[in-house]
Write a protein that holds these residues in place. Structure first.
Motif, PDB file in Angstrom:
ATOM      1  N   PHE A  80       0.827  -1.203   0.000  1.00  0.00           N
ATOM      2  CA  PHE A  80       0.000   0.000   0.000  1.00  0.00           C
ATOM      3  C   PHE A  80       0.861   1.252   0.000  1.00  0.00           C
ATOM      4  O   PHE A  80       0.631   2.186  -0.751  1.00  0.00           O
ATOM      5  CB  PHE A  80      -0.930   0.039   1.212  1.00  0.00           C
ATOM      6  N   MET A  81       1.858   1.260   0.870  1.00  0.00           N
ATOM      7  CA  MET A  81       2.682   2.457   0.981  1.00  0.00           C
ATOM      8  C   MET A  81       3.473   2.697  -0.293  1.00  0.00           C
ATOM      9  O   MET A  81       3.670   3.844  -0.691  1.00  0.00           O
ATOM     10  CB  MET A  81       3.636   2.341   2.182  1.00  0.00           C
ATOM     11  N   SER A  82       3.908   1.644  -0.934  1.00  0.00           N
ATOM     12  CA  SER A  82       4.648   1.792  -2.189  1.00  0.00           C
ATOM     13  C   SER A  82       3.808   2.518  -3.224  1.00  0.00           C
ATOM     14  O   SER A  82       4.308   3.361  -3.964  1.00  0.00           O
ATOM     15  CB  SER A  82       5.071   0.421  -2.731  1.00  0.00           C
ATOM     16  N   ARG A  83       2.519   2.202  -3.263  1.00  0.00           N
ATOM     17  CA  ARG A  83       1.621   2.884  -4.205  1.00  0.00           C
ATOM     18  C   ARG A  83       1.440   4.351  -3.841  1.00  0.00           C
ATOM     19  O   ARG A  83       1.335   5.207  -4.695  1.00  0.00           O
ATOM     20  CB  ARG A  83       0.259   2.204  -4.245  1.00  0.00           C
ATOM     21  N   GLU A  92      12.624   5.671   0.809  1.00  0.00           N
ATOM     22  CA  GLU A  92      12.927   5.930   2.218  1.00  0.00           C
ATOM     23  C   GLU A  92      11.650   5.850   3.068  1.00  0.00           C
ATOM     24  O   GLU A  92      11.654   5.275   4.158  1.00  0.00           O
ATOM     25  CB  GLU A  92      13.594   7.300   2.379  1.00  0.00           C
ATOM     26  N   LEU A  93      10.562   6.389   2.559  1.00  0.00           N
ATOM     27  CA  LEU A  93       9.294   6.320   3.283  1.00  0.00           C
ATOM     28  C   LEU A  93       8.802   4.871   3.365  1.00  0.00           C
ATOM     29  O   LEU A  93       8.333   4.427   4.410  1.00  0.00           O
ATOM     30  CB  LEU A  93       8.246   7.212   2.615  1.00  0.00           C
ATOM     31  N   VAL A  94       8.950   4.149   2.283  1.00  0.00           N
ATOM     32  CA  VAL A  94       8.555   2.737   2.278  1.00  0.00           C
ATOM     33  C   VAL A  94       9.379   1.958   3.306  1.00  0.00           C
ATOM     34  O   VAL A  94       8.854   1.108   4.030  1.00  0.00           O
ATOM     35  CB  VAL A  94       8.699   2.132   0.863  1.00  0.00           C
ATOM     36  N   VAL A 101       7.980   2.616   6.761  1.00  0.00           N
ATOM     37  CA  VAL A 101       6.731   1.879   6.953  1.00  0.00           C
ATOM     38  C   VAL A 101       7.029   0.405   7.207  1.00  0.00           C
ATOM     39  O   VAL A 101       6.418  -0.222   8.083  1.00  0.00           O
ATOM     40  CB  VAL A 101       5.790   2.057   5.747  1.00  0.00           C
ATOM     41  N   ARG A 102       7.975  -0.156   6.483  1.00  0.00           N
ATOM     42  CA  ARG A 102       8.354  -1.556   6.706  1.00  0.00           C
ATOM     43  C   ARG A 102       8.836  -1.746   8.144  1.00  0.00           C
ATOM     44  O   ARG A 102       8.427  -2.691   8.828  1.00  0.00           O
ATOM     45  CB  ARG A 102       9.421  -2.023   5.721  1.00  0.00           C
ATOM     46  N   GLU A 103       9.680  -0.862   8.607  1.00  0.00           N
ATOM     47  CA  GLU A 103      10.231  -0.985   9.960  1.00  0.00           C
ATOM     48  C   GLU A 103       9.134  -0.874  11.021  1.00  0.00           C
ATOM     49  O   GLU A 103       9.100  -1.654  11.975  1.00  0.00           O
ATOM     50  CB  GLU A 103      11.316   0.068  10.189  1.00  0.00           C
ATOM     51  N   GLU A 163       2.116   4.814  17.474  1.00  0.00           N
ATOM     52  CA  GLU A 163       3.297   5.024  18.316  1.00  0.00           C
ATOM     53  C   GLU A 163       4.572   5.055  17.460  1.00  0.00           C
ATOM     54  O   GLU A 163       5.443   5.905  17.658  1.00  0.00           O
ATOM     55  CB  GLU A 163       3.390   3.915  19.360  1.00  0.00           C
ATOM     56  N   GLY A 164       4.662   4.139  16.498  1.00  0.00           N
ATOM     57  CA  GLY A 164       5.823   4.117  15.607  1.00  0.00           C
ATOM     58  C   GLY A 164       5.948   5.384  14.784  1.00  0.00           C
ATOM     59  O   GLY A 164       7.042   5.921  14.587  1.00  0.00           O
ATOM     60  N   ILE A 165       4.822   5.885  14.331  1.00  0.00           N
ATOM     61  CA  ILE A 165       4.824   7.121  13.545  1.00  0.00           C
ATOM     62  C   ILE A 165       5.168   8.308  14.435  1.00  0.00           C
ATOM     63  O   ILE A 165       5.928   9.191  14.034  1.00  0.00           O
ATOM     64  CB  ILE A 165       3.468   7.314  12.844  1.00  0.00           C
ATOM     65  N   GLN A 166       4.631   8.320  15.650  1.00  0.00           N
ATOM     66  CA  GLN A 166       4.950   9.413  16.577  1.00  0.00           C
ATOM     67  C   GLN A 166       6.456   9.492  16.813  1.00  0.00           C
ATOM     68  O   GLN A 166       7.025  10.581  16.834  1.00  0.00           O
ATOM     69  CB  GLN A 166       4.223   9.221  17.918  1.00  0.00           C
ATOM     70  N   LYS A 167       7.072   8.340  16.990  1.00  0.00           N
ATOM     71  CA  LYS A 167       8.517   8.308  17.241  1.00  0.00           C
ATOM     72  C   LYS A 167       9.316   8.812  16.049  1.00  0.00           C
ATOM     73  O   LYS A 167      10.419   9.321  16.210  1.00  0.00           O
ATOM     74  CB  LYS A 167       8.966   6.892  17.591  1.00  0.00           C
ATOM     75  N   ARG A 168       8.738   8.663  14.855  1.00  0.00           N
ATOM     76  CA  ARG A 168       9.472   9.027  13.642  1.00  0.00           C
ATOM     77  C   ARG A 168       8.796  10.142  12.864  1.00  0.00           C
ATOM     78  O   ARG A 168       9.062  10.336  11.683  1.00  0.00           O
ATOM     79  CB  ARG A 168       9.622   7.779  12.771  1.00  0.00           C
ATOM     80  N   GLN A 169       7.942  10.918  13.543  1.00  0.00           N
ATOM     81  CA  GLN A 169       7.154  11.925  12.843  1.00  0.00           C
ATOM     82  C   GLN A 169       8.004  12.981  12.155  1.00  0.00           C
ATOM     83  O   GLN A 169       7.663  13.423  11.056  1.00  0.00           O
ATOM     84  CB  GLN A 169       6.120  12.550  13.756  1.00  0.00           C
ATOM     85  N   ASP A 170       9.097  13.412  12.768  1.00  0.00           N
ATOM     86  CA  ASP A 170       9.932  14.420  12.111  1.00  0.00           C
ATOM     87  C   ASP A 170      10.526  13.872  10.825  1.00  0.00           C
ATOM     88  O   ASP A 170      10.577  14.555   9.807  1.00  0.00           O
ATOM     89  CB  ASP A 170      11.044  14.906  13.038  1.00  0.00           C
ATOM     90  N   GLU A 171      10.942  12.640  10.883  1.00  0.00           N
ATOM     91  CA  GLU A 171      11.503  11.973   9.715  1.00  0.00           C
ATOM     92  C   GLU A 171      10.451  11.788   8.623  1.00  0.00           C
ATOM     93  O   GLU A 171      10.717  11.985   7.442  1.00  0.00           O
ATOM     94  CB  GLU A 171      12.033  10.612  10.182  1.00  0.00           C
ATOM     95  N   MET A 172       9.234  11.446   9.028  1.00  0.00           N
ATOM     96  CA  MET A 172       8.167  11.190   8.059  1.00  0.00           C
ATOM     97  C   MET A 172       7.566  12.474   7.509  1.00  0.00           C
ATOM     98  O   MET A 172       7.075  12.494   6.389  1.00  0.00           O
ATOM     99  CB  MET A 172       7.076  10.335   8.699  1.00  0.00           C
ATOM    100  N   ARG A 173       7.574  13.533   8.300  1.00  0.00           N
ATOM    101  CA  ARG A 173       6.934  14.781   7.896  1.00  0.00           C
ATOM    102  C   ARG A 173       7.460  15.284   6.552  1.00  0.00           C
ATOM    103  O   ARG A 173       6.715  15.823   5.752  1.00  0.00           O
ATOM    104  CB  ARG A 173       7.125  15.844   8.983  1.00  0.00           C
ATOM    105  N   LYS A 174       8.735  15.102   6.308  1.00  0.00           N
ATOM    106  CA  LYS A 174       9.306  15.612   5.063  1.00  0.00           C
ATOM    107  C   LYS A 174       8.756  14.901   3.829  1.00  0.00           C
ATOM    108  O   LYS A 174       8.889  15.388   2.724  1.00  0.00           O
ATOM    109  CB  LYS A 174      10.832  15.533   5.097  1.00  0.00           C
ATOM    110  N   PHE A 175       8.086  13.762   4.047  1.00  0.00           N
ATOM    111  CA  PHE A 175       7.532  13.014   2.920  1.00  0.00           C
ATOM    112  C   PHE A 175       6.063  13.285   2.687  1.00  0.00           C
ATOM    113  O   PHE A 175       5.500  12.866   1.691  1.00  0.00           O
ATOM    114  CB  PHE A 175       7.710  11.505   3.136  1.00  0.00           C
TER     115      PHE A 175
END
Length: 168
Positions: free
Chosen positions: A103-106, A113-115, A118-120, A146-158
């Motif tokens: 799903f995320m790949s699509r 990097e975002l994919v 999501v895998r992790e 919780e996983g997204i919260q921990k990595r929100q700064d990293e994910m925000r750029k995507f």
């Protein structure tokens, strides 16, 4: 960051929810034709409707869903379980890492990097079990959030800018 972002990262279901209930705009300029978005919205609405009927979700449950709030009732949790099962995110009593990544790949439009993130996150959450499918879905949602919260700064750029603003 809103609770439903966790779900949104892993599938079309809740991203479509944002469009169904008027939250955000369909993404343009990524090779999607406008009619594809409306067809996706229609299919998502149908799926949500089927799960609402199957799980006997109340208006209150649907309101929480549309407002992107955590489900607070058994039927609300079961609504999410139905949606996750329908799209294959939960299979055989656990989160499907491969379906999450698919799903995320699509949705990531080639952003490897975002994919990877999501895998992790998915791999961390795939060990969650619960004999109650509704509680399982809820626990998976909490874990991914919780996983997204921990990595929100990293994910925000995507994330698209309007989605970043909506999720604060």
């Amino acid at each position: 960051m809103k609770f439903l972002v966790a779900f949104c990262v892993f599938g079309v279901v809740v991203c479509a929810n944002a469009q169904i209930f008027g939250r955000g705009e369909p993404q343009r300029g990524h090779g999607h034709m406008p009619h594809q978005n409306s067809d996706q919205e229609r299919r998502a609405q149908e799926m949500v409707g089927r799960c609402q009927r199957k799980e006997l979700a109340t208006e209150s449950d649907m309101s929480e869903f549309s407002q992107q709030k955590k489900p607070t009732t058994k039927t609300g949790k079961c609504l999410h379980a139905c949606l996750m099962e329908t799209v294959g995110l939960v299979s055989n009593g656990k989160l499907s890492v491969e379906k999450s990544v698919e799903f995320m790949s699509r949705m990531a439009h080639g952003n490897n990097e975002l994919v990877k993130i999501v895998r992790e996150i998915s791999e961390n959450c795939e060990t969650i079990t619960d004999p109650d499918r509704c509680e399982l879905a809820f626990k998976i949602m909490e874990c991914t959030e919780e996983g997204i919260q921990k990595r929100q700064d990293e994910m925000r750029k995507f994330m698209p800018r309007q989605q970043q603003e909506f999720n604060h």
